[in-house]
Design a protein around this motif. Sequence first.
Motif, short mmCIF file in Angstrom:
data_model
loop_
_atom_site.label_atom_id
_atom_site.label_comp_id
_atom_site.label_asym_id
_atom_site.label_seq_id
_atom_site.Cartn_x
_atom_site.Cartn_y
_atom_site.Cartn_z
N SER A 1 0.82 -1.21 0.00
CA SER A 1 0.00 0.00 0.00
C SER A 1 0.86 1.27 0.00
CB SER A 1 -0.96 -0.01 1.18
OG SER A 1 -0.25 -0.23 2.38
N ALA A 2 2.10 1.15 -0.50
CA ALA A 2 2.96 2.33 -0.63
C ALA A 2 2.29 3.31 -1.60
CB ALA A 2 4.32 1.91 -1.16
N ALA A 3 2.66 4.58 -1.47
CA ALA A 3 2.04 5.63 -2.29
C ALA A 3 2.13 5.29 -3.77
CB ALA A 3 2.74 6.96 -2.03
N GLY A 4 1.00 5.38 -4.46
CA GLY A 4 0.96 5.12 -5.90
C GLY A 4 0.77 3.65 -6.23
N CYS A 5 0.81 2.78 -5.22
CA CYS A 5 0.60 1.35 -5.48
C CYS A 5 -0.86 1.00 -5.14
CB CYS A 5 1.60 0.52 -4.68
SG CYS A 5 3.33 0.91 -5.11
N HIS A 6 -1.08 0.03 -4.24
CA HIS A 6 -2.46 -0.35 -3.93
C HIS A 6 -2.92 0.44 -2.70
CE1 HIS A 6 -1.95 -3.41 -6.97
NE2 HIS A 6 -0.83 -3.78 -6.37
N ASP A 7 -2.98 1.77 -2.87
CA ASP A 7 -3.20 2.66 -1.74
C ASP A 7 -4.58 3.31 -1.74
OD1 ASP A 7 -2.71 4.22 -3.95
OD2 ASP A 7 -1.48 5.69 -2.90
N VAL A 8 -5.49 2.84 -2.62
CA VAL A 8 -6.85 3.41 -2.64
C VAL A 8 -7.69 2.68 -1.60
CG1 VAL A 8 -8.90 3.79 -4.06
CG2 VAL A 8 -6.62 4.08 -5.06
N ALA A 9 -8.23 3.44 -0.64
CA ALA A 9 -8.87 2.83 0.53
C ALA A 9 -10.34 2.48 0.31
CB ALA A 9 -8.74 3.77 1.73
N GLU A 10 -11.03 3.28 -0.53
CA GLU A 10 -12.48 3.08 -0.72
C GLU A 10 -12.76 2.63 -2.15
OE1 GLU A 10 -14.50 3.30 1.80
OE2 GLU A 10 -13.12 4.27 3.23
N PRO A 11 -13.89 1.93 -2.39
CA PRO A 11 -14.23 1.50 -3.74
C PRO A 11 -14.30 2.70 -4.70
CG PRO A 11 -15.76 0.54 -2.14
CD PRO A 11 -14.89 1.52 -1.39
N PRO A 12 -13.53 2.68 -5.80
CA PRO A 12 -13.53 3.82 -6.72
C PRO A 12 -14.87 3.96 -7.46
CG PRO A 12 -11.65 2.37 -7.12
CD PRO A 12 -12.59 1.64 -6.23
N MET A 13 -15.42 5.17 -7.44
CA MET A 13 -16.71 5.45 -8.07
C MET A 13 -16.52 6.50 -9.17
SD MET A 13 -18.94 3.64 -6.51
CE MET A 13 -19.08 2.67 -5.01
N ASP A 14 -17.42 6.52 -10.16
CA ASP A 14 -17.39 7.60 -11.15
C ASP A 14 -18.32 8.73 -10.68
OD1 ASP A 14 -19.97 6.80 -11.72
OD2 ASP A 14 -19.45 5.81 -13.61
N GLU A 15 -18.50 9.78 -11.54
CA GLU A 15 -19.29 10.95 -11.12
C GLU A 15 -20.75 10.58 -10.85
OE1 GLU A 15 -17.75 11.98 -14.74
OE2 GLU A 15 -16.16 11.30 -13.42
N GLU A 16 -21.23 9.55 -11.52
CA GLU A 16 -22.64 9.15 -11.33
C GLU A 16 -22.83 8.22 -10.13
OE1 GLU A 16 -23.92 7.54 -15.15
OE2 GLU A 16 -22.66 9.06 -16.07
N LYS B 1 -21.49 5.29 -9.85
CA LYS B 1 -21.37 3.87 -10.23
C LYS B 1 -19.91 3.45 -10.10
CE LYS B 1 -24.97 4.06 -13.74
NZ LYS B 1 -24.87 4.65 -15.08
N PRO B 2 -19.65 2.12 -9.96
CA PRO B 2 -18.25 1.67 -9.87
C PRO B 2 -17.44 2.17 -11.06
CG PRO B 2 -19.75 -0.15 -9.38
CD PRO B 2 -20.61 1.00 -9.84
N SER B 3 -16.30 2.76 -10.79
CA SER B 3 -15.45 3.33 -11.84
C SER B 3 -15.01 2.25 -12.83
CB SER B 3 -14.23 3.99 -11.21
OG SER B 3 -13.27 4.25 -12.19
N ARG B 4 -14.95 2.63 -14.13
CA ARG B 4 -14.49 1.69 -15.15
C ARG B 4 -12.99 1.80 -15.36
NH1 ARG B 4 -18.00 0.28 -19.52
NH2 ARG B 4 -20.17 0.32 -18.90
N ASP B 5 -12.35 2.67 -14.60
CA ASP B 5 -10.91 2.87 -14.72
C ASP B 5 -10.20 1.64 -14.13
OD1 ASP B 5 -8.24 3.63 -14.35
OD2 ASP B 5 -8.76 5.73 -14.02
N ARG B 6 -9.62 0.83 -15.02
CA ARG B 6 -9.05 -0.45 -14.56
C ARG B 6 -7.84 -0.26 -13.65
NH1 ARG B 6 -8.40 -4.38 -19.50
NH2 ARG B 6 -7.71 -5.78 -17.87
N LEU B 7 -7.03 0.74 -13.94
CA LEU B 7 -5.86 1.00 -13.10
C LEU B 7 -6.31 1.39 -11.69
CD1 LEU B 7 -2.77 1.34 -12.82
CD2 LEU B 7 -3.05 3.71 -13.52
N LEU B 8 -7.32 2.28 -11.64
CA LEU B 8 -7.84 2.73 -10.35
C LEU B 8 -8.44 1.55 -9.58
CD1 LEU B 8 -8.12 5.40 -8.83
CD2 LEU B 8 -10.38 5.69 -9.87
#
Length: 158
Positions: free
Chosen positions: A81-96, A98-105
């Motif tokens: 979970s180092a910075a820039g790696c797997h460090d996103v804590a919450e499920p990524p969402m888009d503006e609407e 809905k679950p983000s389609r950004d595969r990297l995110l």
Amino acid sequence: MRKSLWMLAAALLIVLGLIWGPVSAAKEKEMCVPMGDILLEPLTAEAKRASVTFPHAVHFGYSCKECHHTWDQVSPIGSCSAAGCHDVAEPPMDEEGKPSRDRLLQIQYHKNAFHSMCIGCHQDIKRANEKLLSSRRPDAGQVAPTGPTGCVQCHPAD
Ligand code: HEC
Ligand code: HEC
Ligand code: HEC
């Protein structure tokens, strides 16, 4: 006479350098490898599940790079979970919302990274075992050991 003394001194320095060079270089690159259980905890304070006890050394039959996939085999291994790696804590969402389609995110999302790697490998072995068992091959009894795929096996119910 003087010249040969200088040459002897130079030769000595080279020999010392040859010995000390690798010794001090090895020292710089020392790394402590946890051999027992590692507690894998969520990045979020509002965890839904209990933390996961991961038996590190049980997995040493694999190459370290199977999991530490960005390791250069020189620097010490860092946290997933180092910075820039797997460090996103919450499920990524888009503006609407809905679950983000950004595969990297999505794979930077801590939970997804661990689920895809841990469950992914255990599941692959499980599937291969099921295939072997349902076949009529003479070695059908020899299933390979695998790890847990069920939620409470990894996140004990408290
Ligand atoms: C092979 C082990 C394993 C299995 C099986 C597994 N998980 Fe996880 N899970 C992890 C790890 C490791 C993490 C990351 C560390 C953490 O968050 O505790 C995680 C994180 C999570 C998170 C995010 C953190 C939190 O607690 O809110 C949730 C939610 C979750 N898992 C739910 C589940 C559910 C539901 C199942 C069954 C469908 C499941 N897990 C199966 C290993 C596993
Ligand atoms: C099956 C996956 C897997 C394999 C194979 C594996 N590791 Fe790990 N290792 C992990 C996980 C997961 C952690 C915990 C990382 C974290 O807390 O972010 C870890 C942690 C570490 C750490 C501590 C990193 C820190 O946060 O300070 C070191 C060092 C390490 N591993 C070295 C190794 C070495 C050397 C090998 C090969 C002999 C190896 N690992 C093989 C999954 C693995
Ligand atoms: C590349 C494949 C692979 C990956 C990745 C992997 N495992 Fe495993 N895991 C195995 C295998 C194979 C075993 C069975 C080892 C044995 O019993 O000899 C196992 C066993 C286990 C066990 C049971 C150990 C025991 O003593 O019964 C746990 C718990 C476990 N894994 C958790 C995890 C978690 C958590 C992760 C992710 C951080 C993970 N594993 C990643 C292959 C993998």
